[in-house]
Design an enzyme around this catalytic site. Structure first.
Site, PDB file in Angstrom:
ATOM      1  CB  ILE A   1      -1.042  -0.171   1.208  1.00 24.83           C
ATOM      2  CG1 ILE A   1      -1.943  -1.100   1.094  1.00 24.83           C
ATOM      3  CG2 ILE A   1      -1.645   1.483   1.275  1.00 24.83           C
ATOM      4  CD1 ILE A   1      -2.791  -1.451   2.208  1.00 24.83           C
TER       5      ILE A   1
ATOM      6  NE  ARG B   1       7.844  -4.999   9.875  1.00 24.67           N
ATOM      7  CZ  ARG B   1       7.213  -5.806   9.629  1.00 24.67           C
ATOM      8  NH1 ARG B   1       7.078  -6.854  10.528  1.00 24.67           N
ATOM      9  NH2 ARG B   1       6.716  -6.431   8.525  1.00 24.67           N
ATOM     10  CB  SER B   2      14.412  -2.804   7.960  1.00 23.24           C
ATOM     11  OG  SER B   2      13.700  -3.620   6.827  1.00 23.24           O
TER      12      SER B   2
ATOM     13  N   GLY C   1      -4.389   2.811   7.953  1.00 23.92           N
ATOM     14  CA  GLY C   1      -3.941   1.550   8.458  1.00 23.92           C
ATOM     15  C   GLY C   1      -4.801   1.048   9.556  1.00 23.92           C
ATOM     16  NE  ARG C   2      -6.822  -3.413  10.610  1.00 24.70           N
ATOM     17  CZ  ARG C   2      -7.008  -3.486   9.508  1.00 24.70           C
ATOM     18  NH1 ARG C   2      -7.064  -2.605   8.733  1.00 24.70           N
ATOM     19  NH2 ARG C   2      -7.227  -4.637   9.014  1.00 24.70           N
TER      20      ARG C   2
ATOM     21  CD  GLU D   1     -12.721   0.995  12.231  1.00 20.89           C
ATOM     22  OE1 GLU D   1     -12.879  -0.090  11.799  1.00 20.89           O
ATOM     23  OE2 GLU D   1     -11.748   1.712  11.971  1.00 20.89           O
TER      24      GLU D   1
ATOM     25  CG  HIS E   1     -12.071   0.344   8.227  1.00 22.15           C
ATOM     26  ND1 HIS E   1     -11.747  -0.270   9.499  1.00 22.15           N
ATOM     27  CD2 HIS E   1     -11.199  -0.036   7.449  1.00 22.15           C
ATOM     28  CE1 HIS E   1     -10.760  -1.160   9.335  1.00 22.15           C
ATOM     29  NE2 HIS E   1     -10.442  -0.984   8.043  1.00 22.15           N
TER      30      HIS E   1
END
Length: 324
Positions: free
Chosen positions: A164, A184-185, A240-241, A270, A288
Site C-alpha cells: 500500500i 521496520r528496515s 492503517g488501523r 469502530e 473504514h
C-alpha cells in the site's frame, strides 16, 4: 456431469458474515460446504464443537477475533484465510504453535487504499468536503470560502512502505510531492529518504500517511511527541488501523489547533468515532472503507478461492502471511 451434495464438499467455516460476502458466496458454495456460524441457533461454542474434528479451513473478516480460545475449539483447523491484508485480529503466535497457516488478500486492495489515502490528503489540504458543506448552506450569505493549500511540493512521510505504501508513494510523486518513509528496515532499492524513527520522520515532513500494520510495537506509535513534531501546519492521514494513533491525543491536538488537519478512514473503537471531530472543517472522516470497491472485492474473492483450492489440493498457498 457428477453433481456433488454440499456435505460432500470440503468444509469452510465462517464465524461472522463478512462485508460483501454475497459477492463471493455463490462461487464459494459451488466448491465448499459453507458452515455459517451466525445462521445457527446453537451458541457459538456448541456450533464449533459440532464440527471440531472435521473443519480444516476458516474464512475470516477483520471483526472476527481468531484468538486462542477460538482455536482451542477447532483442533483440526489448518488454515485461516483472511479476506483483507490485515491480520491484527488473528493470534499469529497461537496459529504458529498449532501449525495453522494464515493467508491474506495480498495486494488485492493496495491500489484502492492508496487512492483513498491520497484522496483524504487532497481533501484536507484543499478543504473539499468542508467547501461542499459551505456551498450547500453558507455561500450565498457568507461570501468567498477560505483558500486551501497546494499539495504539490509538500513533504509527505509514509509510515509503512509495503504494497500500500509503495502505491501511495507512486501517486504522490505524480503530484510533485517529496516522499520519505519509515519502516521496520530500510529498503536499499529505494531512493526515498529513510527515517528510522517515526518522530524524526514527522519532524521532517508536512504530512504523515499511516499505512503500516497494527502490532504490539505499532499500537499508539503516533503519540503526542510525534504529533508535536508534525507541528501546527502538519496533516495526518490514517488508512492503517485506528489504534496505531493515540486517538485521545489526536483529538486534543486537533481541537486545540496544534496540528493542521486529519483524514481518517480508521478509528480505535469502530464504529464509534469521537464526536469532537464532527464539527472540525479540517478533519475528513471515512467509515473504514478505503479498501473496498467492487473491483477490489472481486480480486480478493479470486485470491481467497485460489488459496482454498491450493490448500485442499496440497499445493503451495498463493498469498501466505509472511511475518517479516
Amino acid at each position: 456431469m457428477v453433481q456433488f451434495q454440499s456435505q460432500d464438499l470440503p468444509q469452510l467455516l465462517i464465524i461472522q458474515p463478512p462485508l460483501c460476502l454475497a459477492i463471493a458466496e455463490s462461487q464459494l458454495s459451488q466448491k465448499f460446504h459453507l458452515l455459517k456460524a451466525w445462521e445457527s441457533e446453537l451458541p457459538l461454542d456448541q456450533f464449533l464443537t459440532t464440527y471440531a474434528c472435521s473443519v480444516q479451513a476458516m474464512l475470516c473478516y477483520p471483526f472476527t477475533q481468531v484468538n486462542a480460545d477460538l482455536l482451542r475449539l477447532l483442533p483440526a483447523l489448518k488454515l485461516v484465510v483472511s479476506l483483507t491484508a490485515g491480520v491484527d485480529n488473528i493470534d499469529l503466535v497461537e496459529c504458529r504453535r498449532r501449525g495453522i497457516s494464515v493467508t491474506t488478500s495480498g495486494s488485492a486492495f493496495s491500489e484502492d487504499v492508496a487512492d483513498t489515502a491520497v484522496g483524504l490528503l487532497i481533501d484536507v489540504h484543499r478543504r473539499i468536503s468542508a467547501a461542499d458543506r459551505y456551498v450547500k448552506g453558507l455561500w450565498t450569505s457568507k461570501g468567498d470560502y477560505p483558500l486551501g493549500s497546494k499539495l504539490g511540493g509538500k513533504r509527505v512521510g509514509i509510515v509503512g512502505l509495503g504494497n500500500i505504501g509503495s502505491e501511495i508513494a507512486k501517486r504522490l510523486e505524480a503530484f510533485g510531492c517529496i516522499v520519505s518513509y519509515n519502516s521496520r528496515s530500510k529498503n536499499p532499492s529505494l531512493t526515498y529518504p529513510f527515517y528510522s524513527s517515526v518522530h524524526e520522520l514527522a519532524a521532517n515532513t508536512d504530512a504523515l500517511i499511516i499505512c503500516c500494520a497494527l502490532t504490539d510495537q505499532t499500537r499508539h506509535m503516533i503519540n503526542k511527541e510525534v504529533l508535536s513534531a508534525l507541528g501546527r501546519e502538519g496533516v495526518i492521514v490514517n488508512v492503517g488501523r485506528g489504534a496505531i494513533i493515540d486517538e485521545k491525543e489526536l483529538v486534543r491536538f486537533l481541537v486545540h489547533g496544534e496540528i493542521g488537519g486529519a483524514g481518517l478512514d480508521v478509528f480505535e473503537n469502530e464504529p464509534h468515532v469521537p464526536e469532537e471531530l464532527f464539527a472540525l472543517d479540517n478533519v475528513v472522516l471515512s467509515p473504514h472503507n478505503a479498501a473496498f470497491t467492487p473491483e477490489s472485492v472481486e480480486s480478493s474473492s479470486r485470491i481467497v478461492m485460489a488459496n482454498l483450492e491450493a490448500f485442499f489440493s496440497n499445493e503451495p498457498l498463493v498469498t501466505p502471511f509472511m511475518d517479516d
